[in-house]
Motif scaffolding. Structure first.
Motif, PDB file in Angstrom:
ATOM      1  N   ILE A 106       0.836  -1.195   0.000  1.00 13.25           N
ATOM      2  CA  ILE A 106       0.000   0.000   0.000  1.00 13.25           C
ATOM      3  C   ILE A 106       0.872   1.247   0.000  1.00 13.25           C
ATOM      4  CG2 ILE A 106      -1.656   1.320   1.358  1.00 13.25           C
ATOM      5  CD1 ILE A 106      -2.857  -1.355   2.247  1.00 13.25           C
ATOM      6  N   PHE A 107       1.929   1.251   0.815  1.00 13.31           N
ATOM      7  CA  PHE A 107       2.835   2.396   0.847  1.00 13.31           C
ATOM      8  C   PHE A 107       3.441   2.643  -0.530  1.00 13.31           C
ATOM      9  CE2 PHE A 107       3.878   1.739   5.632  1.00 13.31           C
ATOM     10  CZ  PHE A 107       2.725   2.397   5.964  1.00 13.31           C
ATOM     11  N   HIS A 108       3.813   1.562  -1.229  1.00 16.29           N
ATOM     12  CA  HIS A 108       4.392   1.700  -2.566  1.00 16.29           C
ATOM     13  C   HIS A 108       3.391   2.324  -3.531  1.00 16.29           C
ATOM     14  CE1 HIS A 108       6.794   0.744  -6.102  1.00 16.29           C
ATOM     15  NE2 HIS A 108       5.707   0.209  -6.647  1.00 16.29           N
ATOM     16  N   THR A 109       2.136   1.906  -3.425  1.00 12.54           N
ATOM     17  CA  THR A 109       1.086   2.460  -4.293  1.00 12.54           C
ATOM     18  C   THR A 109       0.893   3.946  -4.037  1.00 12.54           C
ATOM     19  OG1 THR A 109      -0.032   0.308  -4.305  1.00 12.54           O
ATOM     20  CG2 THR A 109      -1.332   2.223  -4.994  1.00 12.54           C
ATOM     21  N   VAL A 110       0.869   4.336  -2.768  1.00 18.05           N
ATOM     22  CA  VAL A 110       0.721   5.751  -2.401  1.00 18.05           C
ATOM     23  C   VAL A 110       1.913   6.545  -2.910  1.00 18.05           C
ATOM     24  CG1 VAL A 110       0.667   7.374  -0.466  1.00 18.05           C
ATOM     25  CG2 VAL A 110      -0.770   5.321  -0.421  1.00 18.05           C
ATOM     26  N   HIS A 111       3.111   6.003  -2.728  1.00 18.40           N
ATOM     27  CA  HIS A 111       4.325   6.708  -3.172  1.00 18.40           C
ATOM     28  C   HIS A 111       4.341   6.875  -4.689  1.00 18.40           C
ATOM     29  CE1 HIS A 111       8.515   7.989  -3.271  1.00 18.40           C
ATOM     30  NE2 HIS A 111       8.737   7.076  -4.196  1.00 18.40           N
ATOM     31  N   THR A 112       3.873   5.853  -5.411  1.00 18.73           N
ATOM     32  CA  THR A 112       3.895   5.893  -6.876  1.00 18.73           C
ATOM     33  C   THR A 112       2.890   6.891  -7.444  1.00 18.73           C
ATOM     34  OG1 THR A 112       4.578   3.567  -6.982  1.00 18.73           O
ATOM     35  CG2 THR A 112       3.584   4.520  -8.972  1.00 18.73           C
ATOM     36  N   HIS A 113       1.676   6.907  -6.887  1.00 22.06           N
ATOM     37  CA  HIS A 113       0.603   7.728  -7.462  1.00 22.06           C
ATOM     38  C   HIS A 113       0.417   9.071  -6.766  1.00 22.06           C
ATOM     39  CE1 HIS A 113      -0.831   4.565 -10.184  1.00 22.06           C
ATOM     40  NE2 HIS A 113      -0.465   3.732  -9.219  1.00 22.06           N
ATOM     41  N   LYS A 114       0.989   9.221  -5.582  1.00 23.24           N
ATOM     42  CA  LYS A 114       0.969  10.486  -4.839  1.00 23.24           C
ATOM     43  C   LYS A 114      -0.426  11.139  -4.802  1.00 23.24           C
ATOM     44  CE  LYS A 114       5.851  11.535  -5.599  1.00 23.24           C
ATOM     45  NZ  LYS A 114       6.191  10.151  -6.005  1.00 23.24           N
ATOM     46  N   PRO A 115      -1.412  10.433  -4.298  1.00 20.21           N
ATOM     47  CA  PRO A 115      -2.772  10.992  -4.261  1.00 20.21           C
ATOM     48  C   PRO A 115      -2.929  12.051  -3.177  1.00 20.21           C
ATOM     49  CG  PRO A 115      -2.729   8.861  -3.175  1.00 20.21           C
ATOM     50  CD  PRO A 115      -1.365   9.062  -3.750  1.00 20.21           C
ATOM     51  N   HIS A 116      -3.891  12.962  -3.381  1.00 22.42           N
ATOM     52  CA  HIS A 116      -4.225  13.950  -2.363  1.00 22.42           C
ATOM     53  C   HIS A 116      -5.214  13.379  -1.342  1.00 22.42           C
ATOM     54  CE1 HIS A 116      -3.227  16.650  -5.923  1.00 22.42           C
ATOM     55  NE2 HIS A 116      -2.348  17.005  -5.014  1.00 22.42           N
ATOM     56  N   PHE A 117      -5.987  12.423  -1.798  1.00 19.92           N
ATOM     57  CA  PHE A 117      -7.005  11.807  -0.942  1.00 19.92           C
ATOM     58  C   PHE A 117      -6.943  10.297  -1.123  1.00 19.92           C
ATOM     59  CE2 PHE A 117     -11.447  10.324  -0.302  1.00 19.92           C
ATOM     60  CZ  PHE A 117     -11.630  10.728   1.022  1.00 19.92           C
ATOM     61  N   VAL A 118      -6.818   9.582  -0.016  1.00 15.80           N
ATOM     62  CA  VAL A 118      -6.722   8.122  -0.057  1.00 15.80           C
ATOM     63  C   VAL A 118      -7.896   7.524   0.715  1.00 15.80           C
ATOM     64  CG1 VAL A 118      -5.357   6.087   0.535  1.00 15.80           C
ATOM     65  CG2 VAL A 118      -4.199   8.195  -0.148  1.00 15.80           C
ATOM     66  N   ALA A 119      -8.617   6.608   0.082  1.00 17.42           N
ATOM     67  CA  ALA A 119      -9.688   5.868   0.742  1.00 17.42           C
ATOM     68  C   ALA A 119      -9.314   4.389   0.744  1.00 17.42           C
ATOM     69  CB  ALA A 119     -11.021   6.077   0.009  1.00 17.42           C
ATOM     70  N   LEU A 120      -9.215   3.819   1.928  1.00 20.92           N
ATOM     71  CA  LEU A 120      -8.818   2.424   2.090  1.00 20.92           C
ATOM     72  C   LEU A 120      -9.952   1.659   2.762  1.00 20.92           C
ATOM     73  CD1 LEU A 120      -6.668   0.125   2.206  1.00 20.92           C
ATOM     74  CD2 LEU A 120      -5.896   1.106   4.372  1.00 20.92           C
ATOM     75  N   HIS A 121     -10.510   0.671   2.067  1.00 21.34           N
ATOM     76  CA  HIS A 121     -11.606  -0.127   2.601  1.00 21.34           C
ATOM     77  C   HIS A 121     -11.123  -1.547   2.893  1.00 21.34           C
ATOM     78  CE1 HIS A 121     -15.178   2.455   0.923  1.00 21.34           C
ATOM     79  NE2 HIS A 121     -14.494   3.056   1.867  1.00 21.34           N
ATOM     80  N   CYS A 122     -11.391  -2.019   4.100  1.00 19.76           N
ATOM     81  CA  CYS A 122     -10.988  -3.361   4.523  1.00 19.76           C
ATOM     82  C   CYS A 122     -12.213  -4.137   4.987  1.00 19.76           C
ATOM     83  CB  CYS A 122      -9.989  -3.292   5.680  1.00 19.76           C
ATOM     84  SG  CYS A 122      -8.553  -2.235   5.380  1.00 19.76           S
TER      85      CYS A 122
END
Length: 382
Positions: free
Chosen positions: A1-17
């Motif tokens: 997940i950290f890699h995905t955030v670092h790659t796409h650099k979003p302003h808003f992240v929604a994580l559903h589990c």
């Protein structure tokens, strides 16, 4: 997940589990709290100075427990974001980091519901349900719905009919979310303005078992084995007609052992998408970007087998990110650069549990056509 955030650099992240705490939630729930605290304090998320975390951990309340977790992170560069208060019926500015757990019924910042027990009578007790939150970026409002639908209890039952009885159960539950729900929680609730919505979670969508088995075993000979005490079908075995009658596929209640797993990985398994039919019932109301990743379930939970499927179920695209037609119009504007859209899985070569998470990264234009229009990168993760 950290890699995905670092790659796409979003302003808003929604994580559903889903299934927060895992199968042994009574013992493992404390690990969830530790995970969330580490997530909030991690270097990878240090630029996200606002967060809202909702964890349904109250497993002692069988009437309400859904084991859903909805986590939202706001980048420091995003200045204008609000969350809807369903009780006050107004948006409130998001500031700071807040964690809500145990009993979520006490917060008015979300709506949560568990599906009626009679929707899935085979299961004596279920955690299936959904959580809805509403957000506004500048003047663009939208709903985010975390959803967990019913599974296939038996491979033997699933392949009896096309579509399967389980497919009908999921269709009924998804319709409940879209249309009816209880008196106080539904996406089309007339008490609130209608806004675009995204649904993402474990839909448990399966391939049409009867049709996919007929395709995989078209030249094989079927053998049925019955239990000695009940005479009920215990297993079904498909063998090659020659080649020493080699077993092609063996099915039991919780076994789906096919001779060649590569068919589910070659070209990301997309040749099998023709058997992925459960969403077609809602094709006029729900949209999805093109799937170009392998089936998201059931992956091996052996840390050394990140790409291997377990021989328990027929691999399927259970984990999805769907959207209303109005949400699709937000994501797919005529000027949208397709390079800025990504619908993919996370950790394709790494063990992530039996479900491989999927994510959708896109650029959301707020105030379109206005002088102060802004583009914000959003990432929703299932």
């Amino acid at each position: 997940i950290f890699h995905t955030v670092h790659t796409h650099k979003p302003h808003f992240v929604a994580l559903h589990c889903q299934e927060v705490g895992g199968k042994n939630y009574e013992e493992s729930m404390t690990h969830v709290d530790s995970f969330v605290k580490e997530l909030l304090s991690s270097d990878a998320m240090k630029e996200y100075n606002r967060a809202r975390v909702y964890l349904d951990e109250n497993y002692k309340s069988q009437e309400h427990f859904t084991a859903l977790g909805s986590c939202y992170f706001v980048h420091e560069s995003l200045k204008n974001i609000h969350q809807f208060d369903f009780k006050a019926k107004k948006f409130k500015k998001v500031a700071g980091k807040e964690i809500y757990s145990d009993t979520l019924e006490s917060t008015s910042m979300l709506e949560k519901e568990k599906f009626p027990q009679d929707y899935f009578p085979e299961c004596k007790w279920s955690r299936k349900g959904f959580i809805r939150t509403r957000w506004a970026l500048a003047d663009c409002a939208f709903d985010l719905v975390n959803i967990h639908l019913f599974h296939d209890a038996s491979n033997l039952v699933a392949w009896e009919n096309s579509p399967s009885v389980y497919s009908g159960t999921r269709q009924k539950a998804l319709g409940y979310v879209l249309d009816s729900g209880s008196n106080w929680t539904m996406i089309t609730d007339q008490r609130y303005d209608k806004v675009p919505y995204f649904l993402f979670g474990d839909f448990n969508f399966r391939l049409d078992s009867k049709q996919v088995i007929e395709s995989l075993c078209s030249t094989a000979i079927m053998q049925t084995v019955r239990a000695a005490d009940t005479n009920e079908v215990d297993k079904v075995i498909f063998r090659e007609s020659d080649n020493d009658r080699k077993v092609v596929l063996q099915i039991e209640k919780k076994l789906f052992n096919y001779i060649n797993q590569d068919v589910f990985r070659e070209n990301n398994g997309t040749l099998l998408l023709e058997f992925d039919k459960e969403l077609s019932v809602f094709k006029d109301r729900l949209c999805e970007l093109e799937i170009s990743f392998p089936p998201s379930y059931p992956y091996s939970e052996d840390c050394s087998q990140g790409k291997q499927y377990m021989n328990t179920r027929c691999p399927a695209w259970c984990d999805r990110i769907l959207m209303s037609t109005s949400a699709r119009d937000l994501v797919l504007k005529p000027e949208t650069d397709e390079k800025l859209l990504t619908y993919d899985n996370i950790g394709p070569n790494v063990c992530m549990g039996d479900h491989k998470p999927v994510f959708l990264s896109f650029r959301l234009t707020t105030g379109a056509g206005k002088p102060n229009a802004h583009k914000h990168k959003c990432c929703v993760v299932q």
